[in-house]
Design a protein around this motif. Structure first.
Motif, PDB file in Angstrom:
ATOM      1  N   UNK A   7       1.196  -1.181   0.032  1.00  0.00           N
ATOM      2  CA  UNK A   7       0.157   0.109   0.125  1.00  0.00           C
ATOM      3  C   UNK A   7       0.947   1.193  -0.078  1.00  0.00           C
ATOM      4  N   UNK A   8       0.284   1.737  -0.453  1.00  0.00           N
ATOM      5  CA  UNK A   8       1.190   4.080  -0.166  1.00  0.00           C
ATOM      6  C   UNK A   8       0.486   4.225   1.384  1.00  0.00           C
ATOM      7  N   UNK A   9       1.781   3.695   2.084  1.00  0.00           N
ATOM      8  CA  UNK A   9       1.492   4.302   3.642  1.00  0.00           C
ATOM      9  C   UNK A   9       1.303   5.667   4.093  1.00  0.00           C
ATOM     10  N   UNK A  10       2.080   6.495   2.341  1.00  0.00           N
ATOM     11  CA  UNK A  10       1.974   8.367   2.650  1.00  0.00           C
ATOM     12  C   UNK A  10       1.998   9.176   2.313  1.00  0.00           C
ATOM     13  N   UNK A  11       0.580   9.069   1.155  1.00  0.00           N
ATOM     14  CA  UNK A  11       0.611  10.278   0.727  1.00  0.00           C
ATOM     15  C   UNK A  11       1.115  10.172  -0.428  1.00  0.00           C
ATOM     16  N   UNK A  41      10.381   6.515   2.269  1.00  0.00           N
ATOM     17  CA  UNK A  41      10.831   8.143   1.501  1.00  0.00           C
ATOM     18  C   UNK A  41      10.609   8.119   3.268  1.00  0.00           C
ATOM     19  N   UNK A  42       9.780   8.123   3.800  1.00  0.00           N
ATOM     20  CA  UNK A  42       9.408   8.598   5.363  1.00  0.00           C
ATOM     21  C   UNK A  42       9.834   8.238   6.581  1.00  0.00           C
ATOM     22  N   UNK A  43       9.587   6.579   6.217  1.00  0.00           N
ATOM     23  CA  UNK A  43       9.331   6.379   7.782  1.00  0.00           C
ATOM     24  C   UNK A  43       9.757   4.891   7.628  1.00  0.00           C
ATOM     25  N   UNK A  45       7.672   1.838   8.791  1.00  0.00           N
ATOM     26  CA  UNK A  45       6.562   1.293   9.162  1.00  0.00           C
ATOM     27  C   UNK A  45       6.147  -0.001   9.105  1.00  0.00           C
TER      28      UNK A  45
ATOM     29  N   UNK B  49      -5.782   1.718   6.814  1.00  0.00           N
ATOM     30  CA  UNK B  49      -4.905   2.365   5.890  1.00  0.00           C
ATOM     31  C   UNK B  49      -3.551   1.577   5.219  1.00  0.00           C
ATOM     32  N   UNK B  50      -2.873   0.709   7.154  1.00  0.00           N
ATOM     33  CA  UNK B  50      -1.561   0.541   6.484  1.00  0.00           C
ATOM     34  C   UNK B  50      -2.349  -0.964   5.076  1.00  0.00           C
ATOM     35  N   UNK B 263       1.612   9.028   7.681  1.00  0.00           N
ATOM     36  CA  UNK B 263       2.164   9.260   7.052  1.00  0.00           C
ATOM     37  C   UNK B 263       3.249  10.129   7.773  1.00  0.00           C
ATOM     38  N   UNK B 265       6.302  10.300  11.534  1.00  0.00           N
ATOM     39  CA  UNK B 265       7.146   9.642  11.803  1.00  0.00           C
ATOM     40  C   UNK B 265       7.799  10.063  13.021  1.00  0.00           C
ATOM     41  N   UNK B 268      11.003  11.079  15.211  1.00  0.00           N
ATOM     42  CA  UNK B 268      11.908  12.060  14.517  1.00  0.00           C
ATOM     43  C   UNK B 268      12.083  13.243  15.031  1.00  0.00           C
TER      44      UNK B 268
END
Lengths: 401, 361
Positions: A7-11, A41-43, A45, B49-50, B263, B265, B268
Motif C-alpha cells: 500500500x501507499x502508507x504515506x500520501x 521515503x518518510x519512515x 512502517x 490505512x496500512x 504519513x 513518523x 523523529x
C-alpha cells in the motif's frame, strides 16, 4: 489465493523497501498481525495483515525495493502449488515449518530434496508453470534466470532496471525499458530528423573559477551548490537573448519555427535509472541564486529517482556536463523538440599562452554546441557559442547583456 | 494551574474543591464502553490505512478520554464542531464510523447529516471551526435558545481544536467575539502537546487555559486523560453556556500517543522516554482499574471486548463496501439550489467523462 499489494502508507509514495519479514511461509496469521516492516521515503512502517490464514508465499525479499501496488505476500490456500517437490503434508499444524528430514515424517518427505529458491523466484516458477524440481541449478539456489530459461522466456523481467540476465553463452541481455527505452527513442528521433552540426571552442575559464570560489564564500549563496555548471547555465541564458534562434523549436507539422518566449533549460543528470533531464522553467528570468537553487533541487530529485515526467518536459535548450566524467568534449545529440545543446567538458589546469606570449597554467575547458541546422545556421550557432565562451572567459561581460 | 483530576492514573478517585463526577457506576461503565469503542475504531482504521484501504488516518490514540468525557457531557440538542481527529466525539454523537472511513478513503467529502447527529463534519482547516461554533452560538442567542431557564430549550455549542490551533488568528477572533457577546460556546482545546512535530512550548508562553484571562472568559485546565474530570468540567461549562453566562475555555492536557497521521513518523521529533511516561497515564486503563475496585464484574469487560471485536470486523467489511465516488455528484453539492452554469458544467463533465470511457471501451 489473496495477495496483499504494497500500500501507499504515506500520501503519494511510489515505493518502499522490505526491511524485515515478521512471518515465514507456513505461519498462520490473524487479521492485523504485523507481517512485515517496510521503509518508505518518510519512515519505517509496520504493515498489519489484511487477511487471516496461512502464509503461502513471501513475494519480495528483504532489502528489495517494491513499487506500490505490487503483491508482497500471499495468504491463504493453494499450498501445494508453492511447494513443488513436496508430497502432501500429513500434519495440519499451523506451526512454523521445520526442516523436512524429521524422523517422524512420511518416507517420501525424507527422500525428496526440496529445491531451494527464494520466494519471488518460486512465485515466478508458479506463474510460468515451471517445476522447480526439474531445474538443474548451477548453484545451491535456483535463480530467476534459471527459471526463466526453463520457461524459454529470455529477456522478460518483472523488476530491476539495470541488472541484466546472463544467458547460456555468458552474454548479458538487458531488457530495454523505462529510462533506457525513452532515451533510445528520443535519440533516434533526434539524430535522424534534425541535421546536427557540432562546433567546439576551447577556452580559459580561470575567471569563471575565481567567480565560483567567490560565490561559494558569499553568505547569500550559503546552502546552495555553486559550480561552473551554474555559471555556464547563466551564460547560456544571457547568450540566448542575443541569439534567440537557438531557443526555438522546429514544428514539422505546420512547417514553422517557434521561437520560445522563455528559456526552459534542461540539465542532464546521470542517475541510477539512466539519463534524466529535468527542466528549469523560466531559467532566463531567474537570479543566479534562484538558478543555483533550482539546479540543486532538480538534480537532487533526479538522483533520487523521483523526477516526475512533467519536470522533464517543455525544455527549450539543454546543458550537459560531460566534464564530470573526465572527458574533454563530445558531439551531443539534441533533445527532440529543441534546437541546441551545449556540452561542458572537464575543466583542467592546462598550459595556456597568455597576452604576453608567456605559457602559464590556466583553467581550461572545451565547450561543444550541437544545433539543428534546419533552424539555425552556422552564423547564429557560432555567435551563440562565442558569446557563451566570452562570458565564461570574463564573467564581467555578463553586465553587457 | 493544576489540571482538574478526579481519577489518578492508578485508578484511585481523588476529590476536587469545585468539580465532582455526578454519575454512578453504570455511568462510568458507559463511559468506559465509549472509550474502548473509540480506541477500536481508531486501531482498526489505522490498520485499514496500512492495508491500503484508506489514503490517510489521523489517530486519536491517547486522547479518548478528552473526547468521550466532553462529548458525553453534551445534551442531544447541543451542537459540536469537531476536528479531523475527533473520532471519539463523532462516536459519542452516534455517527457511524463508516462515515469517517469514507472521508479518509477519499470516497466522499463529508457524509453524515450534521443536523441529524448535532455534529458538524470534521474540519480540516486548523481552528476555523471555532469561528463556525461562535457563529452557531450567536444564532442560538438570536433564536432565543439560551438562558430561558427551560432545559428542553437552552442549548450550547462546543468547538474542538488542538494546541497548535491556538496560534491561529481564527481562534483568537472566536474567543474574543464569544467573550464580548457572551456566546454560548465551550472552547474545548485538546492539548496533545504537538502540532505535528511542533511542541506546545512553541505555541504559547503560558498554559493555554490561562490565555482565557486576556479575552475575558473563564479558563479551566483538566486532566485530559481523566474521562470523569473531562465530563465534569465540560458539563459545568456547557451549563454556563446554556444558562446565558457565556463561553468557557477548557484545556484538556493529554498526549497524542501515535503519529500525527499515518504519513508521520513521530520518532523523529520526540523521545521514547516521553511517550513511555504518557503511556503510564493511559485514559482507558485507569477507568478499568477504577471499575474493578468499584465492583464491576469481569463479564462486563469481556462483553465490551467482544463488542469491540465485532465493531472492528464490521468496519473492515464496511470499508471495503464503500462505493466508489461519482465525481459528477460534486456539482450537486456546490449550491443549495443549482445554477444554470453549475448544471452546464456538470453536463460538460459527464459528456467528457463518457467520451473517455467510450474510447477506452
Amino acid at each position: 489465493m489473496p495477495e496483499f499489494n504494497l500500500p501507499d502508507v504515506g500520501e503519494g509514495l511510489t515505493e518502499a523497501e522490505i526491511v524485515s519479514w515478521r512471518v515465514s511461509v507456513g505461519d498462520t496469521v490473524q487479521v492485523n498481525d504485523v507481517i512485515v516492516e517496510i521503509e518508505t521515503a518518510k519512515s519505517l512502517v509496520e504493515l498489519p495483515s489484511p487477511f487471516a490464514g496461512e502464509v503461502t508465499a513471501l513475494l519480495a525479499s528483504e532489502g528489495e525495493t517494491i513499487e506500490v501496488g505490487r503483491p508482497i505476500i500471499a495468504i491463504g490456500e493453494e499450498r501445494q502449488a508453492m511447494l513443488v517437490g513436496y508430497g502432501p503434508r500429513a500434519e495440519t499444524s499451523a506451526r512454523r515449518r521445520r526442516a523436512p528430514a524429521v524422523a517422524a515424517s512420511p518416507p517420501d518427505e525424507v527422500t525428496v530434496s526440496r529445491p531451494l529458491a527464494k520466494p519471488p523466484v518460486r512465485k515466478l516458477a508458479k506463474d510460468l508453470g515451471v517445476d522447480l524440481a526439474a531445474i538443474h541449478a548451477a548453484g545451491a539456489i535456483i535463480t530467476r534466470a534459471e527459471v526463466e530459461a526453463a520457461a524459454g522466456r529470455h529477456g522478460e523481467r518483472g523488476a530491476g532496471a539495470t541488472e541484466g540476465m546472463t544467458s547460456g553463452d555468458g552474454d548479458v541481455r538487458i531488457p530495454v525499458k523505462g529510462v533506457r527505452k525513452a532515451t533510445a527513442e528520443a535519440m533516434v528521433r533526434s539524430a535522424f530528423t534534425a541535421p546536427h552540426v557540432t562546433e567546439w571552442v576551447t577556452l580559459d575559464v580561470s575567471r569563471t573559477m575565481e567567480l565560483v570560489a567567490r560565490l561559494k564564500a558569499d553568505r547569500a549563496f550559503a546552502g546552495v551548490k555553486v559550480s561552473p555548471t551554474l555559471v555556464v547555465a547563466k551564460a547560456i541564458c544571457l547568450a540566448l537573448r542575443r541569439t534567440p534562434e537557438l531557443n526555438a523549436q522546429w514544428d514539422d507539422e505546420v512547417r514553422e519555427i517557434v521561437v520560445k518566449r522563455s528559456v526552459n533549460l534542461g540539465v542532464a543528470a546521470a542517475t541510477e535509472r539512466g539519463l534524466v533531464v529535468p527542466v528549469i522553467h523560466g531559467a532566463d528570468a531567474m537570479s543566479l541564486l534562484d538558478l543555483a537553487t533550482a539546479i540543486g533541487e532538480l538534480t537532487a530529485t533526479a538522483r533520487e529517482g523521483r523526477t516526475q515526467p512533467a519536470q522533464m518536459s517543455g525544455g527549450t535548450f539543454t546543458l550537459t556536463n560531460i566534464g564530470v566524467f573526465g572527458v574533454d568534449g563530445g558531439t551531443p545529440i539534441i533533445n527532440p523538440g529543441e534546437s541546441g545543446i551545449l556540452a561542458l567538458g572537464s575543466i583542467e589546469r592546462r598550459p595556456w599562452v597568455d597576452e604576453n606570449d608567456a605559457v602559464v597554467a590556466r583553467w581550461v575547458t572545451t565547450l561543444a554546441l550541437s544545433f539543428d541546422h534546419r533552424v539555425v545556421d552556422g552564423e547564429q550557432g557560432s555567435r551563440f557559442l562565442a558569446d557563451v565562451a566570452a562570458i565564461l572567459r570574463d564573467p564581467g561581460l555578463a553586465l553587457t547583456y | 494551574m493544576n489540571p482538574v483530576q478526579l481519577v489518578t492514573p492508578a485508578g484511585d478517585r481523588t476529590t476536587h474543591a469545585e468539580y465532582a463526577f455526578e454519575g454512578d457506576r453504570a455511568a462510568i461503565e458507559s463511559l468506559f464502553r465509549d472509550l474502548v469503542m473509540t480506541r477500536r475504531v481508531d486501531v482498526e482504521a489505522f490498520a485499514l490505512q496500512r492495508h491500503g484501504e484508506l489514503g490517510l488516518w489521523p489517530p486519536v490514540l491517547g486522547q479518548e478520554a478528552a473526547q468521550v468525557g466532553s462529548a458525553r457531557a453534551m445534551r442531544d440538542h447541543d451542537f459540536a464542531f469537531p476536528t479531523y481527529r475527533d473520532h471519539g466525539v463523532a462516536w459519542c454523537r452516534g455517527v457511524d464510523p463508516t462515515w469517517l472511513l469514507g472521508i479518509f478513503r477519499g470516497s466522499w467529502l463529508g457524509g453524515w447529516d450534521p443536523a441529524e447527529h448535532q455534529i458538524a463534519l470534521p474540519n480540516i482547516i486548523i481552528g476555523a471551526q471555532t469561528l463556525h461554533a461562535t457563529g452557531y452560538g450567536m444564532g442560538l442567542v438570536l433564536e432565543g435558545l439560551v438562558g430561558t431557564g427551560d432545559p428542553e430549550r437552552d442549548s450550547a455549542v462546543i468547538a474542538y481544536f488542538g494546541d497548535g490551533a491556538t496560534s491561529q488568528g481564527d481562534v483568537s477572533e472566536a474567543l474574543d467575539w464569544a467573550a464580548v457577546y457572551q456566546a454560548p460556546v465551550v472552547f474545548f482545546c485538546e492539548n496533545n502537546q504537538y502540532a505535528i512535530s511542533v511542541p506546545v512550548e512553541r505555541q504559547t508562553r503560558v498554559p493555554i487555559a490561562q490565555r482565557a484571562d486576556g479575552f475575558g472568559l473563564p479558563g479551566v485546565r483538566v486532566d485530559g486523560n481523566d474521562v470523569l474530570a473531562c465530563h465534569a468540567v465540560t458539563e459545568r461549562a456547557l451549563q454556563r453556556a446554556r444558562d446565558g453566562q457565556g463561553p468557557t475555555l477548557v484545556e484538556a492536557v493529554t498526549y497524542r500517543m501515535g503519529a500525527h497521521t499515518t504519513s508521520d513518523d513521530p520518532t523523529r521529533y520526540r523521545d521514547a522516554a516521553e511517550v513511555e511516561a504518557w503511556q503510564a497515564k493511559d485514559p482507558i486503563e485507569r477507568v478499568r482499574l477504577l471499575l474493578v475496585t468499584e465492583g464491576t464484574p469481569a463479564a462486563f469487560f469481556a462483553e465490551v471486548e467482544a463488542e469491540a471485536d465485532a465493531l472492528g470486523a464490521r468496519l473492515r467489511e464496511a470499508c471495503r463496501q464503500i462505493p466508489e465516488p461519482e465525481l459528477a455528484e460534486l456539482f450537486d453539492h456546490v449550491f443549495v439550489e443549482s445554477t444554470i452554469e453549475n448544471r452546464q458544467q456538470k453536463a460538460e463533465h459527464i459528456a467528457w467523462r463518457d467520451a473517455i470511457e467510450g474510447s477506452v471501451a
